[in-house]
Design an enzyme around this catalytic site. Structure first.
Site, PDB file in Angstrom:
ATOM      1  N   CYS A   1       2.647   4.175   1.375  1.00  0.00           N
ATOM      2  CA  CYS A   1       3.124   4.498   2.724  1.00  0.00           C
ATOM      3  C   CYS A   1       3.517   5.970   2.771  1.00  0.00           C
ATOM      4  O   CYS A   1       3.911   6.553   1.767  1.00  0.00           O
ATOM      5  CB  CYS A   1       4.306   3.616   3.088  1.00  0.00           C
TER       6      CYS A   1
ATOM      7  N   ASP B   1      19.596  -5.668   0.583  1.00  0.00           N
ATOM      8  CA  ASP B   1      19.663  -4.212   0.411  1.00  0.00           C
ATOM      9  C   ASP B   1      18.851  -3.532   1.514  1.00  0.00           C
ATOM     10  O   ASP B   1      18.126  -2.581   1.281  1.00  0.00           O
ATOM     11  CB  ASP B   1      19.126  -3.810  -0.968  1.00  0.00           C
TER      12      ASP B   1
ATOM     13  N   ASN C   1      14.635   1.660   2.587  1.00  0.00           N
ATOM     14  CA  ASN C   1      13.844   0.510   2.147  1.00  0.00           C
ATOM     15  C   ASN C   1      12.914  -0.036   3.228  1.00  0.00           C
ATOM     16  O   ASN C   1      12.328  -1.097   3.063  1.00  0.00           O
ATOM     17  CB  ASN C   1      14.761  -0.605   1.637  1.00  0.00           C
TER      18      ASN C   1
ATOM     19  N   ASP D   1      11.373  -2.943  -1.403  1.00  0.00           N
ATOM     20  CA  ASP D   1      12.445  -3.041  -2.398  1.00  0.00           C
ATOM     21  C   ASP D   1      13.197  -4.361  -2.299  1.00  0.00           C
ATOM     22  O   ASP D   1      14.365  -4.415  -1.932  1.00  0.00           O
ATOM     23  CB  ASP D   1      13.409  -1.863  -2.292  1.00  0.00           C
TER      24      ASP D   1
ATOM     25  N   GLU E   1       0.841  -1.195   0.000  1.00  0.00           N
ATOM     26  CA  GLU E   1       0.000   0.000   0.000  1.00  0.00           C
ATOM     27  C   GLU E   1       0.878   1.249   0.000  1.00  0.00           C
ATOM     28  O   GLU E   1       2.069   1.162   0.305  1.00  0.00           O
ATOM     29  CB  GLU E   1      -0.943  -0.001   1.209  1.00  0.00           C
TER      30      GLU E   1
END
Length: 130
Positions: free
Chosen positions: A9, A56, A61, A102, A7
Site C-alpha cells: 500500500c 490496536d 494501522n 497489523d 498488497e
C-alpha cells in the site's frame, strides 16, 4: 498462527491526515475522506462479525491501497510537496481503498465471550482496588 498478507500500500491513514494538513482542504476532500472512513467502518464491522477484535486500531494501522497502479509514494525521486499533491489528487478521484492492517494484537472471541466486560491482567493492580 494465522498469517495475513496484504498488497503493498502507498500510505497509511496517518499519512493522509498529514497530507491534508499541508494543503488547503476542499469540500471534495471532506466528502472523499468520509468515503474512506465509511470503508474503514465496513471493515471493522466485518471483522467484528467474524468475532475478531483488533485491539490496536489507529491511523497508522489503516493502510490505503490504490484502485489502480500508479506512481508509488515511497519512490525516493518524489519530493514531499509532490507527494502531498499526489495524495490529495488521489483522494479527490476516490482512488483509495482502506485496508485494516497489523492484526498482531487481534483476538478471536470464542463462544459467548465478549469484548465488553471485566478484563483481567489489564492495567495496574494499584488501580484495580480503587
Amino acid at each position: 498462527f494465522v498469517y495475513l498478507a496484504l498488497e503493498l500500500c502507498d500510505l497509511s491513514l496517518a499519512d493522509m491526515v498529514v497530507a491534508l494538513t499541508q494543503r488547503p482542504i476542499r469540500n471534495s476532500h471532506v466528502m472523499n475522506v468520509v468515503e474512506v472512513l465509511r470503508g474503514i467502518a465496513h471493515g471493522v464491522r466485518h471483522i467484528h462479525e467474524l468475532r475478531i477484535v483488533h485491539r490496536d486500531l489507529k491511523p497508522q494501522n489503516i493502510l490505503l491501497a490504490r484502485r489502480k497502479s500508479l506512481k508509488r509514494y515511497n519512490d525516493t525521486k518524489v519530493d514531499q510537496q509532490e507527494k502531498w499533491t499526489n495524495i490529495c489528487g488521489c483522494l479527490e478521484r476516490q482512488e483509495y481503498i482502506p485496508k485494516i492492517s497489523d492484526m498482531g494484537l487481534g483476538k478471536q472471541l470464542s463462544g459467548q465471550q465478549s469484548s465488553y466486560g471485566v478484563m483481567s491482567n489489564v492495567g495496574s493492580s494499584k488501580f484495580a482496588n480503587s
